[in-house]
Design a protein around this motif. Sequence first.
Motif, PDB file in Angstrom:
ATOM      1  N   ALA A  91       0.841  -1.198   0.000  1.00 12.83           N
ATOM      2  CA  ALA A  91       0.000   0.000   0.000  1.00 12.83           C
ATOM      3  C   ALA A  91       0.871   1.240   0.000  1.00 12.83           C
ATOM      4  CB  ALA A  91      -0.923   0.002   1.217  1.00 12.83           C
ATOM      5  N   TYR A  92       0.539   2.166  -0.912  1.00 18.58           N
ATOM      6  CA  TYR A  92       1.234   3.457  -0.929  1.00 18.58           C
ATOM      7  C   TYR A  92       0.182   4.565  -0.927  1.00 18.58           C
ATOM      8  CZ  TYR A  92       4.174   7.391  -2.087  1.00 18.58           C
ATOM      9  OH  TYR A  92       4.818   8.600  -2.042  1.00 18.58           O
ATOM     10  N   GLY A  93       0.264   5.447   0.031  1.00 23.29           N
ATOM     11  CA  GLY A  93      -0.677   6.562   0.107  1.00 23.29           C
ATOM     12  C   GLY A  93      -2.074   6.103   0.469  1.00 23.29           C
ATOM     13  N   HIS A 135       6.728   7.446  -8.081  1.00 23.85           N
ATOM     14  CA  HIS A 135       6.031   8.617  -8.624  1.00 23.85           C
ATOM     15  C   HIS A 135       4.888   9.089  -7.728  1.00 23.85           C
ATOM     16  CE1 HIS A 135       8.254   8.759 -12.401  1.00 23.85           C
ATOM     17  NE2 HIS A 135       8.276   7.437 -12.340  1.00 23.85           N
ATOM     18  N   LYS A 136       4.868   8.572  -6.499  1.00 22.73           N
ATOM     19  CA  LYS A 136       3.933   9.034  -5.475  1.00 22.73           C
ATOM     20  C   LYS A 136       2.474   8.944  -5.944  1.00 22.73           C
ATOM     21  CE  LYS A 136       7.241  12.043  -3.111  1.00 22.73           C
ATOM     22  NZ  LYS A 136       8.404  11.362  -3.706  1.00 22.73           N
ATOM     23  N   LEU A 137       2.102   7.751  -6.394  1.00 21.82           N
ATOM     24  CA  LEU A 137       0.740   7.493  -6.855  1.00 21.82           C
ATOM     25  C   LEU A 137       0.043   6.584  -5.842  1.00 21.82           C
ATOM     26  CD1 LEU A 137       1.482   6.748 -10.623  1.00 21.82           C
ATOM     27  CD2 LEU A 137       0.562   8.868  -9.656  1.00 21.82           C
ATOM     28  N   PRO A 138      -0.998   7.059  -5.177  1.00 21.51           N
ATOM     29  CA  PRO A 138      -1.695   6.213  -4.201  1.00 21.51           C
ATOM     30  C   PRO A 138      -2.277   4.962  -4.857  1.00 21.51           C
ATOM     31  CG  PRO A 138      -2.322   8.513  -3.947  1.00 21.51           C
ATOM     32  CD  PRO A 138      -1.560   8.425  -5.233  1.00 21.51           C
ATOM     33  N   VAL A 139      -2.008   3.822  -4.257  1.00 18.47           N
ATOM     34  CA  VAL A 139      -2.534   2.554  -4.772  1.00 18.47           C
ATOM     35  C   VAL A 139      -2.325   1.490  -3.705  1.00 18.47           C
ATOM     36  CG1 VAL A 139      -0.356   1.737  -5.798  1.00 18.47           C
ATOM     37  CG2 VAL A 139      -2.538   0.972  -6.756  1.00 18.47           C
TER      38      VAL A 139
END
Length: 551
Positions: free
Chosen positions: A112-114, A184-188
């Motif tokens: 999980a990112y963001g 690239h700091k993309l929430p997913v």
Amino acid sequence: MQMLGAAGVTTAVMAAEADPAMAAAADAGSPAEYQAPEGLAEDSPAKSAALDWIKANSDGITGLNAEIWEHAELSLREWKSSIAEAEFLQKAGFEVEFGTAGFPTAFTATYAYGKGGPVLGFSGEYDALPGLSQNKGVGHHDPREYIHDPFAPSYGPGHGCGHSALGTAAAAAAAAVAQAAAKHKLPVTVKFFGSTAEEALIGKTYAVSKGVYEGLDAFLDWHPSTANATGWGTSTAMTAVTFTFLGVAGHGGTPLGNKSALDAAVMMATLSEFLREENLAPSGRLHWVINNGGDIPNVTPEIAEISYYVREGSPARVQVLLDKVIAVSEAAAKASQTKVQHRITSACWNQLPSKSFAELLHENMRQIGPPEFSDEAQRLAKELQESLGLPVKGMHDTVADLTAPNPVFMGGGSTDVADISWNVPTVSMGAALAPIGTKMHTWSTAACAAAAPGQAAVIAAAKYLAATAVDLITQPERLKAIKDEFAERTKGVEWKTALPDGYEPPMYEPPAWFLRKTGQSWPPENITWPPKRVVSQEKFASLGPELAAQK
């Protein structure tokens, strides 16, 4: 690809109202008029990062495929293979939990990112098939594991369906998407489902019924094939059933009064063949194997088992055909004076397609291009084709055009991904791992799976899946269109597992080292252990009153 083939409604006797499951899977358009749209897949820094990650880690990716191929572990017993795949994802930053839906060799890996981004699922399989052992890269039948038995020689297991490559490419795609999103700091949220026993169609079907795939926005699936293609056709629904006949053992030299369970199984097999002309539509499939028929001719078999795969265009149509097969078993038992019982080992729906998802995936496939097959890969492919008596054409080295499915469904394969597709928008595609004209579930596929053809397919499949997943993150309108189509197709259809009430999945007890390494205990809560024994209590057959002595 059979599982991405024709969709529509079967002919034969047409019902007044179309089967809802088939109607939802059908395409209303004309195949001749269809043209694939363009401009769906977009270049982006995140997509480039994902593809670059795959390229930079290609040795590790192909190495994982080779490692799982070497293990060649059967369904529900993928001890080393599941750990290898899980450790690959752990190194990529995923959190791994074993024991998904109670299966020891199933696991869920999460990255999980963001916050607020889509939740994307990937499907991994890693089970081999019995009897398909084959030496890697050899163009003629040459079993890697030959099991010597003077009465029953056989071969060991092998990856004749290419699942070593399937799980590897999916894991690589999931890892690539996770790394690109973080960069690239993309929430997913990326979820990878390591699934057991696909060859028995058990793992995912049961897991869906337990809510394992809830909360996903989209699910990406692929399967090794003889072509590079995707589409929005459906698959056959299927029920797997095993019939156990119980008789009475006795000496073969004094057979009077014995009750042969094998006789019953053979009669059932013969009787079921008579269903084909008048009870089996072109969309149906009925195949069987006697998996327990006795050990030696001089002992009348007291127990025999015959297993069937019953396939049709929808769960409702499967049930109609299954009822006829069950009736046949009862007739065979009555004629042989044995007892019969049956158990459903697995059951799945037909796949719900997604046209908009397939269109996006296809454009990514076309932009990336076909697998980069080396001269070695083409040489092996041609040797295999010559060995099998097929036209010598090598590997499929293009991306097939996207075409609309045939409006008349003519049957084919089944997949436990199908049950996922009724709960979350799902896309499937194939990448060429085996030569043109060959088939899955063969030793020739095992020869390719971790050799040059399979290693090229692994990298290509990982790129196709990763690129499409990145588009879902960077283009929310694409994901919305896919979800809107899913909502429209599922109107009026309520998915309910085809597994029977009270179903307990079959399992094998894991070795102690596996339980320790994966942090599990035995048995899981969802099964009865030890399982109930199957023991015949039948009596010898009566021959009537004794004959009077002759005078």
